[in-house]
Design a protein around this motif. Structure first.
Motif, short mmCIF file in Angstrom:
data_model
loop_
_atom_site.label_atom_id
_atom_site.label_comp_id
_atom_site.label_asym_id
_atom_site.label_seq_id
_atom_site.Cartn_x
_atom_site.Cartn_y
_atom_site.Cartn_z
N GLY A 8 -33.56 -41.45 -26.58
CA GLY A 8 -34.85 -41.46 -25.89
C GLY A 8 -34.74 -41.16 -24.40
N ASN A 9 -35.32 -40.04 -24.00
CA ASN A 9 -35.34 -39.64 -22.59
C ASN A 9 -36.65 -40.11 -21.98
OD1 ASN A 9 -35.31 -38.36 -20.12
ND2 ASN A 9 -35.64 -36.30 -20.94
N TRP A 10 -36.55 -41.15 -21.15
CA TRP A 10 -37.78 -41.73 -20.59
C TRP A 10 -38.34 -40.93 -19.42
CZ3 TRP A 10 -36.52 -47.75 -20.41
CH2 TRP A 10 -36.40 -48.22 -21.73
N LYS A 11 -37.59 -39.97 -18.93
CA LYS A 11 -38.03 -39.16 -17.79
C LYS A 11 -38.48 -40.06 -16.64
CE LYS A 11 -39.60 -35.70 -21.03
NZ LYS A 11 -40.15 -34.37 -21.15
N MET A 12 -39.50 -39.66 -15.86
CA MET A 12 -39.92 -40.46 -14.71
C MET A 12 -41.01 -41.45 -15.14
SD MET A 12 -40.69 -39.11 -10.83
CE MET A 12 -42.42 -38.70 -11.04
N GLY A 105 -28.47 -30.84 -17.72
CA GLY A 105 -29.03 -29.53 -18.08
C GLY A 105 -30.40 -29.57 -18.70
N HIS A 106 -31.10 -30.71 -18.57
CA HIS A 106 -32.46 -30.76 -19.13
C HIS A 106 -33.30 -29.62 -18.54
CE1 HIS A 106 -36.49 -32.16 -20.11
NE2 HIS A 106 -35.91 -32.89 -21.05
N SER A 107 -34.21 -29.08 -19.33
CA SER A 107 -34.98 -27.91 -18.86
C SER A 107 -35.78 -28.23 -17.61
CB SER A 107 -35.89 -27.39 -19.96
OG SER A 107 -36.90 -28.32 -20.21
N TYR A 176 -30.49 -29.11 -28.45
CA TYR A 176 -31.29 -27.88 -28.38
C TYR A 176 -32.75 -28.27 -28.15
CZ TYR A 176 -34.16 -23.98 -29.88
OH TYR A 176 -35.14 -23.02 -29.92
N GLU A 177 -33.26 -27.86 -27.00
CA GLU A 177 -34.64 -28.20 -26.66
C GLU A 177 -35.38 -26.94 -26.21
OE1 GLU A 177 -35.02 -32.67 -25.67
OE2 GLU A 177 -34.67 -31.58 -23.83
N PRO A 178 -36.09 -26.30 -27.14
CA PRO A 178 -36.87 -25.13 -26.71
C PRO A 178 -37.90 -25.58 -25.68
CG PRO A 178 -37.42 -25.76 -28.98
CD PRO A 178 -36.28 -26.62 -28.55
N ALA A 181 -41.49 -26.35 -26.42
CA ALA A 181 -41.81 -27.47 -27.31
C ALA A 181 -41.75 -28.82 -26.59
CB ALA A 181 -40.84 -27.48 -28.50
N ILE A 182 -41.26 -28.81 -25.34
CA ILE A 182 -41.07 -30.08 -24.63
C ILE A 182 -42.36 -30.55 -23.99
CG2 ILE A 182 -39.82 -31.24 -22.77
CD1 ILE A 182 -37.49 -29.41 -23.27
N GLY A 183 -42.81 -31.72 -24.41
CA GLY A 183 -43.99 -32.33 -23.81
C GLY A 183 -45.28 -31.58 -24.10
N THR A 184 -45.25 -30.65 -25.03
CA THR A 184 -46.43 -29.83 -25.32
C THR A 184 -47.17 -30.29 -26.57
OG1 THR A 184 -45.09 -28.32 -26.65
CG2 THR A 184 -45.37 -27.75 -24.33
N GLY A 217 -34.68 -31.42 -29.74
CA GLY A 217 -35.67 -32.09 -28.91
C GLY A 217 -36.84 -31.19 -28.62
N GLY A 218 -38.03 -31.79 -28.58
CA GLY A 218 -39.24 -31.02 -28.30
C GLY A 218 -40.37 -31.53 -29.18
N SER A 219 -41.16 -32.47 -28.61
CA SER A 219 -42.32 -33.03 -29.32
C SER A 219 -41.96 -33.64 -30.68
CB SER A 219 -43.42 -31.97 -29.47
OG SER A 219 -43.89 -31.57 -28.19
N VAL A 220 -40.81 -34.32 -30.73
CA VAL A 220 -40.47 -35.06 -31.97
C VAL A 220 -41.30 -36.34 -31.99
CG1 VAL A 220 -38.68 -36.23 -33.29
CG2 VAL A 220 -38.12 -34.14 -32.03
N VAL A 239 -35.76 -37.47 -27.79
CA VAL A 239 -37.20 -37.72 -27.83
C VAL A 239 -37.69 -38.10 -26.44
CG1 VAL A 239 -38.99 -39.10 -28.95
CG2 VAL A 239 -36.82 -38.67 -30.15
N GLY A 240 -38.74 -37.45 -25.97
CA GLY A 240 -39.32 -37.80 -24.68
C GLY A 240 -40.46 -38.78 -24.86
N GLY A 241 -41.68 -38.24 -24.89
CA GLY A 241 -42.89 -39.08 -24.93
C GLY A 241 -42.87 -40.18 -25.98
N ALA A 242 -42.40 -39.87 -27.17
CA ALA A 242 -42.45 -40.85 -28.26
C ALA A 242 -41.33 -41.90 -28.16
CB ALA A 242 -42.40 -40.13 -29.61
C1 PEP Z 1 -37.48 -34.25 -23.61
O1 PEP Z 1 -37.92 -34.47 -22.50
O2 PEP Z 1 -36.25 -34.13 -23.73
C2 PEP Z 1 -38.40 -34.10 -24.73
C3 PEP Z 1 -37.96 -33.62 -25.84
O3 PEP Z 1 -39.72 -34.47 -24.51
P1 PEP Z 1 -40.90 -34.59 -25.61
O4 PEP Z 1 -40.34 -35.32 -26.81
O5 PEP Z 1 -41.97 -35.39 -24.92
O6 PEP Z 1 -41.32 -33.21 -25.95
#
Ligand code: PEP
Length: 259
Positions: A8-12, A105-107, A176-178, A181-184, A217-220, A239-242
């Protein structure tokens, strides 16, 4: 059943109080449930709080009593050991606070903060030298995908690590995080994710890592996780948001494992 990496990537996000709340909820979800037996066996859970909440997360993990704690990682690090690098945090500082893993290396680091392949590779090498596990993120933008350049971009990003030894490459967790797909809310389809994760395994294999773990990774979310995690080239999810609520985060594994 294969081992699933649930990172889980909590970001900011997540103040110290919210971090404590997460660990409390995590313990409630796990204790006495089949998740407790899965943790450390078929489930490898990890969280990556912001720097300011790492200490709180480490303390909260210690006070979980009989509940197994998630692995603790940071979202970034600098490769120099110390000195005049305002705003940066060293590997020793991360280890001091209890981190064993670090996302690199996060996008968002690549696109917002201008981190290059070469710069990221230096961080990966420094982390490996110090015994931190790098969670190496890579993936193409929408323009690159639409221009049929996804595989070229992924290849370039992975090959930026080619100076590392096979043993070092094996220690990295690949994510692999397209970017599109991230946060979208728009995840890659399981077929799209499988295709690039399989390609990543082939490439890292050619570079010397015969059994690299590759996450998607990407909106899982709980409702798309089962299909993604069931793909044979996908070893887990970043996983970011979730990941901000223990309940939703753990549901991603529960749905896959049918518990
Ligand atoms: C992320 O930030 O690495 C990510 C995958 O975010 P999200 O799950 O919110 O798309």
């Amino acid at each position: 059943m294969k081992k699933i990496y649930l990172y889980g990537n909590w970001k900011m996000n997540m103040t110290r109080a919210e971090t404590e709340g997460f660990y409390k909820d995590f313990a409630e979800q796990v204790t006495g449930s089949p998740l407790a037996a899965a943790m450390g066996k078929t489930l490898e859970a990890a969280v990556f709080p912001p720097f300011t909440s790492l200490g709180t997360a480490a303390s909260a993990a210690k006070s979980l009593a009989s509940c197994p704690a998630p692995i603790l990682g940071a979202q970034n690090v600098y490769f120099e050991p110390k000195g005049a690098f305002t705003g940066e945090v060293s590997i020793a500082m991360l280890k001091d606070v209890g981190c064993t893993h670090v996302i690199l290396g996060h996008s968002e680091r690549r696109t917002i903060f201008g981190e290059t392949d070469e710069f990221i590779a230096r961080k990966v090498k420094a982390a490996l030298d110090a015994g931190l596990v790098p969670v190496f993120c890579y993936g193409e933008t929408l323009t690159e995908r639409e221009g049929n350049a996804a595989f070229d971009v992924v290849s370039r990003q992975l090959r930026a690590l080619s100076a590392l030894s096979p043993a070092e490459l094996e220690k990295i967790i690949y994510a692999y995080e397209p970017v599109w797909a991230i946060g979208t809310g728009k995840s890659a389809t399981s077929a799209e994710a499988q295709e690039v994760c399989a390609y990543s395994k082939k490439l890292t294999g050619e570079m010397g890592a015969s059994s690299a773990a590759v996450l998607y990774g990407g909106s899982v979310k709980p409702d798309n996780a089962k299909e993604l995690l069931s793909m044979d080239a996908i070893d887990g999810a970043l996983v970011g948001g979730a990941s901000l609520k223990a309940d939703t985060f753990l549901q991603i594994y529960k749905g896959y494992a049918g518990i």
